[in-house]
Scaffold this motif. Structure first.
Motif, PDB file in Angstrom:
ATOM      1  N   GLU A   1     -19.231  14.276  14.601  1.00  0.00           N
ATOM      2  CA  GLU A   1     -18.447  15.503  14.685  1.00  0.00           C
ATOM      3  C   GLU A   1     -17.713  15.785  13.374  1.00  0.00           C
ATOM      4  OE1 GLU A   1     -15.917  15.448  18.039  1.00  0.00           O
ATOM      5  OE2 GLU A   1     -17.557  15.522  19.517  1.00  0.00           O
TER       6      GLU A   1
ATOM      7  N   GLU B   1     -19.105  19.122  12.059  1.00  0.00           N
ATOM      8  CA  GLU B   1     -18.162  20.204  12.338  1.00  0.00           C
ATOM      9  C   GLU B   1     -17.145  20.366  11.213  1.00  0.00           C
ATOM     10  OE1 GLU B   1     -18.597  22.179  14.809  1.00  0.00           O
ATOM     11  OE2 GLU B   1     -20.226  21.036  15.750  1.00  0.00           O
TER      12      GLU B   1
ATOM     13  N   THR C   1     -17.264  22.975   7.987  1.00  0.00           N
ATOM     14  CA  THR C   1     -16.192  23.969   7.883  1.00  0.00           C
ATOM     15  C   THR C   1     -15.507  23.897   6.526  1.00  0.00           C
ATOM     16  OG1 THR C   1     -15.803  23.871  10.272  1.00  0.00           O
ATOM     17  CG2 THR C   1     -14.037  24.766   8.911  1.00  0.00           C
TER      18      THR C   1
END
Length: 318
Positions: free
Chosen positions: A129, A133, A137
Motif C-alpha cells: 500500500e 498508493e 500519490t
C-alpha cells in the motif's frame, strides 16, 4: 520409596539410636541431673539436630534443584531441563516437569510461528500500500510541482522547487520504509545480496559498516532466509540507533557444513545490564521458530555481538 517414608524412617533411626543410648549402660541420668550428664544430653541433642538437618538436606536436594530449574526456565531458550536423580516421587515430579516444559516449548513455537507469519503478511500488505498508493500519490505531487515551477514567477520558483524536493525526500523515505517492511531484494536476489544491501543501507557519516558473506551458501529455504534477514536487520538497527556504534560488522558463513552462522558485531555502548527489549525478544522468537540458537554477548567495554546459528535441514526437507 516415597519422600514421606524416607523422611519418616530417617527420623525414626535417629530416635531409635538416641533411645538405645539412654536405656543402655553408656548414658545415665541422676535426679537431680549432674553437670556432666546435662552436657552429655545437650551433646546428644545437638547430634540429633545435626543428623536431622543433614538427612533433610540430602532428602530435599532434588526438590531444591527442581525449584531452581523452574525459576531458570525460559521458553525463548529451549532445551533447558531439570536433572533427574534417583527414583520415587521427586524423580517422577522432575520428569513430569521436563515433559511439561517440552510441551510448552512446542506450543510456544507453534503460536510464535503463526504470529510471525501473520506479521509478515501484514508487513507485505502495508509495504504494498505504501508503494502503490502513497508512493504514486507523492510521485504525482512531484510532477505537479515541476509543472508549476515552470509557470510561476521567478520570485516564487525557488519556494516551489524547495517544496518539490521536500516531497521527493518524503517519497524516498516511504520507499525506504516499504523496503524494510518487505525486502524485495531477498525474494528476487537471495539472502547474500539482501544482506549486502542491508549493510549498505546502514552506512552513514560517522558509521563504518563491513560485511563478509559466504558466496557458496546453498539454498536455505524461504523460512530460514527470512529468519536470518530479520535478525540481521534488527541487530543492525539496534547497533545503529541505540548503541551509538561507530563500527558495525556483519558476517554470514557455513559452520561445519551442518549450520549457517550469522554474526553482527558493533563497538557501541552495549546492554549495560539493561533489560531485554521487544527487539531482542522478537529475535529470540524467530530463532525458536526455526530451531536456531541465538546468543548475545556484551562486554563491559561496550562491544556487542549477536550470533545466530541456524541448522541446515536435510536434503528434501522443507
Amino acid at each position: 520409596m516415597s519422600l514421606f517414608w524416607r523422611m519418616f524412617l530417617s527420623n525414626a533411626i535417629v530416635l531409635v539410636i538416641a533411645t538405645g543410648l539412654l536405656i543402655g549402660p553408656w548414658v545415665t541420668v541422676s535426679s537431680p541431673v549432674l553437670v556432666h550428664e546435662a552436657l552429655v544430653l545437650c551433646g546428644g541433642l545437638m547430634a540429633m539436630l545435626v543428623a536431622n538437618g543433614l538427612l533433610f538436606r540430602i532428602g530435599l536436594a532434588p526438590l531444591k534443584r527442581l525449584t531452581e530449574a523452574m525459576a531458570d526456565a525460559n521458553l525463548l531458550e529451549p532445551g533447558q531441563r531439570a536433572r533427574v536423580t534417583g527414583r520415587g516421587e521427586l524423580a517422577e515430579l522432575t520428569e513430569s516437569f521436563n515433559v511439561m516444559l517440552g510441551r510448552l516449548e512446542s506450543e510456544w513455537a507453534e503460536s510464535s510461528g503463526r504470529v510471525l507469519s501473520a506479521q509478515e503478511s501484514e508487513r507485505r500488505r502495508v509495504a504494498r500500500e505504501l508503494h502503490d498508493e502513497v508512493g504514486q500519490t507523492l510521485t504525482a505531487v512531484i510532477l505537479q510541482f515541476k509543472g508549476i515551477a515552470d509557470r510561476v514567477p521567478t520570485t516564487l520558483r525557488e519556494e516551489v522547487v524547495t517544496a518539490q524536493e521536500t516531497v521527493r525526500g518524503s517519497l524516498d523515505e516511504v520507499r525506504r520504509i516499504a523496503r524494510r517492511l518487505r525486502p524485495g531484494v531477498l525474494e528476487d536476489l537471495g539472502l547474500p545480496s539482501a544482506l549486502r544491501a542491508l549493510v549498505t543501507e546502514f552506512s552513514a557519516p560517522g558509521v563504518t559498516t563491513s560485511h563478509r558473506v559466504d558466496g557458496s551458501l546453498t539454498a536455505l529455504g524461504a523460512e530460514a532466509e527470512l529468519v536470518l534477514y530479520r535478525v540481521a536487520q534488527e541487530a543492525m538497527t539496534n547497533a545503529a540507533r541505540h548503541s551509538g556504534a561507530s563500527r558495525i560488522g556483519l558476517e554470514l558463513r557455513t559452520a561445519g557444513g551442518r549450520a549457517v552462522e550469522l554474526t553482527v558485531s558493533d563497538n557501541g555502548t552495549g546492554l549495560r545490564h539493561a533489560a531485554e527489549g521487544a527487539g531482542l525478544q522478537g529475535m529470540r522468537e524467530r530463532a525458536l521458530l526455526r530451531g536456531a540458537a541465538l546468543t548475545l554477548t556484551s562486554r563491559d567495554s561496550g562491544d556487542t555481538t549477536v550470533r545466530l546459528r541456524v541448522p541446515l535441514l536435510p536434503e528434501g526437507a522443507t
